[in-house]
Design an enzyme around this catalytic site. Sequence first.
Site, PDB file in Angstrom:
ATOM      1  N   VAL A 184      -3.208  77.564  10.525  1.00 40.58           N
ATOM      2  CA  VAL A 184      -2.373  77.550  11.717  1.00 40.58           C
ATOM      3  C   VAL A 184      -2.442  76.146  12.309  1.00 40.58           C
ATOM      4  CG1 VAL A 184      -1.952  78.560  13.994  1.00 40.58           C
ATOM      5  CG2 VAL A 184      -2.912  79.976  12.150  1.00 40.58           C
ATOM      6  N   CYS A 185      -1.263  75.571  12.559  1.00 42.13           N
ATOM      7  CA  CYS A 185      -1.183  74.277  13.225  1.00 42.13           C
ATOM      8  C   CYS A 185      -1.976  73.215  12.449  1.00 42.13           C
ATOM      9  CB  CYS A 185      -1.684  74.438  14.659  1.00 42.13           C
ATOM     10  SG  CYS A 185      -1.259  73.106  15.787  1.00 42.13           S
ATOM     11  N   SER A 186      -2.855  72.490  13.135  1.00 43.79           N
ATOM     12  CA  SER A 186      -3.590  71.398  12.493  1.00 43.79           C
ATOM     13  C   SER A 186      -4.730  71.875  11.613  1.00 43.79           C
ATOM     14  CB  SER A 186      -4.132  70.432  13.556  1.00 43.79           C
ATOM     15  OG  SER A 186      -4.945  71.112  14.492  1.00 43.79           O
TER      16      SER A 186
ATOM     17  N   THR B 207       2.938  71.818   9.591  1.00 44.29           N
ATOM     18  CA  THR B 207       1.951  71.786  10.662  1.00 44.29           C
ATOM     19  C   THR B 207       2.714  71.556  11.959  1.00 44.29           C
ATOM     20  OG1 THR B 207      -0.155  70.808  11.405  1.00 44.29           O
ATOM     21  CG2 THR B 207       1.496  69.303  10.517  1.00 44.29           C
TER      22      THR B 207
END
Length: 321
Positions: free
Chosen positions: A105-107, A125
């Site tokens: 998730v994300c970074s 990302t």
Amino acid sequence: MTTPRPRVAFVIFEGFQPLDLVGPYEVFTHPGEYLCQIVASESGPVRSHGGLCVHAGHNVDDLDPCGIDTLIVVGGTGVDRARQDSALIRWIAAAGASARRVASVCSGVFLLAAAGLLDGRRVTTHWRREDQLVREHPEVTVDCDPIFIRDGRVWTSAGITAGMDLALALVEDDLGRRVAHDVAREMVLFLRRPGSQSQFSVPLWSAQPSSDRIRVVVEAIHADPGARHGLLELADRAGLSPRHLQRRFAAELGVPPATYVERVRVEAAGRALVEGDEPVEVVARRSGFGTAESLRRAFHRHLGVPPSEYRDRFRSTKEYA
């Protein structure tokens, strides 16, 4: 004999983003079909970026990396420091090598990359991290337009709430659309949001104006997206020649005036479609597109869906209230 529930392991670290964890965690707990575990370098309270502490029930020494069905690595401002934690990276590499699927998730994608799990993969990302990911990991193909991407057994998502979109897709992949729909309905979520990250963040496509003249123009566009905002009108408002405005605007905001105006109008039309009941033709006229066809083409260019579908999908949770 009962069949063991698939294990879903969530990796967190000091400075993680709480919603990256809590959103997907709740999605997976709703069906009652999964065993969810939280792991960190050390078990016990782990402080998030905002100060919220979450208890990690396992550490990398006591949780066997083998036998994990789904590995999910969250993101957050602490991800750069977490990449230097060799024990955590080794555990992620071992768990990811044996897991049926791996997700970030994300970074959190940076931890998967550091563990060598993304070579040759197409990933996404949060849009703010796109340049860093491209620069630091040339072995992956970065595409920060989609909300989430599946490349084989590797799934990656954009920032924060996109983790819930990803988790719903994983549940749907396992248990079918009906179960995923029930989870989405219970949590008042969209089962599948249309379009791309460009729907959700104006800074994704525009910087902020650095001069008063361009700021006046930008404020006028946002104040009334449907007004006449041709190059001559905008130049007159800025007190500049059309050529000078064109050059200054692109230098400060990264896009030419006409592109900026269209994108602001798309946002205004999107809000009108979701919040009101006016026909698409009326929305098109009021937001400056003139015709429904012009609005449709603009929506396809910027959001990847037609206005009618955008309205249907973004208003779908009203039936669950």
